[in-house]
Enzyme design. Structure first.
Site, PDB file in Angstrom:
ATOM      1  CB  SER A 152      -0.897   0.021   1.236  1.00 38.89           C
ATOM      2  OG  SER A 152      -1.584   1.262   1.361  1.00 38.89           O
ATOM      3  CE1 TYR A 166      -4.173  -2.201   4.711  1.00 40.19           C
ATOM      4  CE2 TYR A 166      -3.295   0.014   4.388  1.00 40.19           C
ATOM      5  CZ  TYR A 166      -3.827  -1.171   3.868  1.00 40.19           C
ATOM      6  OH  TYR A 166      -3.969  -1.297   2.508  1.00 40.19           O
TER       7      TYR A 166
END
Length: 262
Positions: A152, A166
């Site tokens: 990401s 995350y």
């Protein structure tokens, strides 16, 4: 140079985790459209079966569902054992399944942090490790196998949300990818990461619904990602075109990670 087959994934055997929705479904669709045999997995058998029916109707490749909860090490082992009943090798492993949690730094639950790190990082190593015999079975200097880890841009930048586990897991995944690439290249298994920005997915839905226009305004190309954007990058990394790319983290975000609001 064989330009005609430079980006071909025809007849490749592919496993896409988290393949029943969002980015995973986009990637699985791209491979099936390219003539590959694609195994997808997620926790929901119903969701997997729905995607399988849709993709098999589209062709020209095929899709098979093996539902599994990849939070569990035993489920990782079972998934690979099930694939091994039907396949003697695996050409491409796309580690896409992931989890997220958004909470303030003072209140962030320990169990949530552990769950996100486990699925987004630890189990990617576990599954890649378990798939190695399949990935190396037919790999050669002329026909590399590929591990593609979906990271990401939040592993490259500090995200605006309180998604501590995350962002940490994705930053860790990018480095794990480099470490694995350094060891597996000699076995003709390439390992690369993709760092997507905003795509239409269940994980992003609430954010896009609330702030979609603001998010687009901060992306230099002025839009969120399309299925072709993420599937095309995976196909490049899986085909002859990408066989000299190893240990890379490819940002697919329309320029969002480099945006500067002066």
């Amino acid at each position: 140079m064989d330009y005609k087959n430079l980006f071909s994934v025809k007849d490749k055997v592919v496993l896409v985790t988290g393949g029943s929705r969002g980015i995973g479904e986009m990637i699985a669709t791209g491979f099936v459209n390219g003539g590959a045999k694609v195994y997808i997995t997620s926790r929901s058998a119903d969701a997997c079966n729905e995607v399988v029916a849709k993709l098999n109707a589209q062709g020209p490749g095929s899709c098979v569902a093996i539902p599994a909860d990849l939070q569990s090490f035993e489920e990782v082992q079972r998934l690979v054992a099930e694939i091994s009943k039907h396949e003697t090798h695996l050409d491409v492993l796309v580690n896409n399944a992931g989890a997220n949690w958004n909470d303030g730094i003072a209140d962030y639950p320990d169990k949530a942090f552990e769950k996100v790190i486990n699925l987004n990082l630890k189990r990617i190593f576990s599954l890649s490790q378990a798939c190695l015999p399949l990935l190396t079975a037919k790999a050669s200097a002329e026909n590399h196998s590929a591990i593609i880890n979906i990271g990401s841009i939040d592993g490259l930048r500090v995200p605006p949300q309180d998604t501590y586990a995350y962002s940490a897991s994705k930053a860790g995944l990018h480095h794990l990818t480099r470490h694995m690439a350094s060891k597996l290249g000699s076995d003709y298994v390439l390992c690369n990461a993709i760092a997507p920005g905003a795509f239409q997915s269940k994980m992003m839905k609430a954010t896009l619904d609330a702030f979609g226009e603001i998010i687009k305004s901060k992306i230099p190309v002025g839009r969120i990602g399309s299925p072709e954007d993420i599937a095309g990058t995976c196909i490049y990394l899986s085909s002859r075109a990408g066989q000299y790319t190893n240990g890379a983290t490819i940002t697919v975000d329309g320029g969002a990670a480099i945006f500067s609001n002066l």
